[in-house]
Design a protein around this motif. Structure first.
Motif, PDB file in Angstrom:
ATOM      1  N   ALA A  47       0.834  -1.202   0.000  1.00  0.00           N
ATOM      2  CA  ALA A  47       0.000   0.000   0.000  1.00  0.00           C
ATOM      3  C   ALA A  47       0.869   1.252   0.000  1.00  0.00           C
ATOM      4  N   ASN A  48       1.911   1.256   0.809  1.00  0.00           N
ATOM      5  CA  ASN A  48       2.818   2.402   0.864  1.00  0.00           C
ATOM      6  C   ASN A  48       3.481   2.641  -0.487  1.00  0.00           C
ATOM      7  N   ARG A  49       3.927   1.584  -1.145  1.00  0.00           N
ATOM      8  CA  ARG A  49       4.521   1.721  -2.484  1.00  0.00           C
ATOM      9  C   ARG A  49       3.498   2.269  -3.472  1.00  0.00           C
ATOM     10  N   PHE A  50       2.292   1.751  -3.404  1.00  0.00           N
ATOM     11  CA  PHE A  50       1.216   2.178  -4.298  1.00  0.00           C
ATOM     12  C   PHE A  50       0.956   3.677  -4.148  1.00  0.00           C
ATOM     13  N   LYS A  53       3.860   5.691  -5.547  1.00  0.00           N
ATOM     14  CA  LYS A  53       3.858   5.560  -7.003  1.00  0.00           C
ATOM     15  C   LYS A  53       2.829   6.491  -7.649  1.00  0.00           C
ATOM     16  N   HIS A  54       1.748   6.757  -6.930  1.00  0.00           N
ATOM     17  CA  HIS A  54       0.668   7.568  -7.473  1.00  0.00           C
ATOM     18  C   HIS A  54       0.669   9.000  -6.946  1.00  0.00           C
ATOM     19  N   GLY A  55       1.849   9.479  -6.599  1.00  0.00           N
ATOM     20  CA  GLY A  55       2.023  10.897  -6.317  1.00  0.00           C
ATOM     21  C   GLY A  55       1.811  11.367  -4.901  1.00  0.00           C
ATOM     22  N   PHE A  56       1.576  10.451  -3.984  1.00  0.00           N
ATOM     23  CA  PHE A  56       1.437  10.860  -2.591  1.00  0.00           C
ATOM     24  C   PHE A  56       2.827  11.005  -1.974  1.00  0.00           C
ATOM     25  N   ARG A  57       2.978  12.011  -1.141  1.00  0.00           N
ATOM     26  CA  ARG A  57       4.245  12.157  -0.418  1.00  0.00           C
ATOM     27  C   ARG A  57       4.000  11.859   1.053  1.00  0.00           C
ATOM     28  N   GLN A  58       4.974  11.181   1.625  1.00  0.00           N
ATOM     29  CA  GLN A  58       4.824  10.759   3.014  1.00  0.00           C
ATOM     30  C   GLN A  58       5.097  11.921   3.958  1.00  0.00           C
ATOM     31  N   LEU A  59       4.295  12.008   5.001  1.00  0.00           N
ATOM     32  CA  LEU A  59       4.442  13.028   6.025  1.00  0.00           C
ATOM     33  C   LEU A  59       5.143  12.447   7.238  1.00  0.00           C
ATOM     34  N   GLU A  60       5.728  13.310   8.037  1.00  0.00           N
ATOM     35  CA  GLU A  60       6.411  12.884   9.263  1.00  0.00           C
ATOM     36  C   GLU A  60       5.443  12.598  10.401  1.00  0.00           C
ATOM     37  N   ALA A  61       4.256  13.184  10.339  1.00  0.00           N
ATOM     38  CA  ALA A  61       3.270  13.040  11.413  1.00  0.00           C
ATOM     39  C   ALA A  61       1.871  13.190  10.804  1.00  0.00           C
ATOM     40  N   PRO A  62       0.846  12.745  11.509  1.00  0.00           N
ATOM     41  CA  PRO A  62      -0.514  12.894  10.982  1.00  0.00           C
ATOM     42  C   PRO A  62      -0.946  14.355  10.987  1.00  0.00           C
ATOM     43  N   LEU A  63      -1.907  14.679  10.146  1.00  0.00           N
ATOM     44  CA  LEU A  63      -2.486  16.014  10.174  1.00  0.00           C
ATOM     45  C   LEU A  63      -3.263  16.188  11.476  1.00  0.00           C
TER      46      LEU A  63
END
Length: 79
Positions: A47-50, A53-63
């Motif tokens: 899921a993380n790779r997906f 791959k589809h343009g999401f960038r990972q955040l350091e913490a939740p919103l």
């Protein structure tokens, strides 16, 4: 907006249906929102790779205001 939270059956994995579903969701979302935020678990590696791959960038913490306390991976994408 919240997409389905179930894993596709093995016979449809790799067919591109998840990418099509995501595209449909994002097309709808961009008419109403500026960003799409999602949460998942680090252990869900596919899921993380997906998402990356589809343009999401990972955040350091939740919103702020996130209600999924068990999630430990957070992503955002501009629409």
């Amino acid at each position: 907006m919240r997409a389905a939270e179930n894993v596709p059956a093995a016979e449809i994995r790799g067919t591109g249906i998840a990418a099509q579903l995501l595209a449909t969701c994002l097309d709808f979302a961009k008419r109403h929102y500026e960003q799409c935020y999602l949460e998942t678990l680090r252990t869900m590696e596919a899921a993380n790779r997906f998402y990356r791959k589809h343009g999401f960038r990972q955040l350091e913490a939740p919103l702020a205001g996130s209600e999924h306390f068990a999630c430990d991976a957070w992503y955002i994408r501009d629409l």
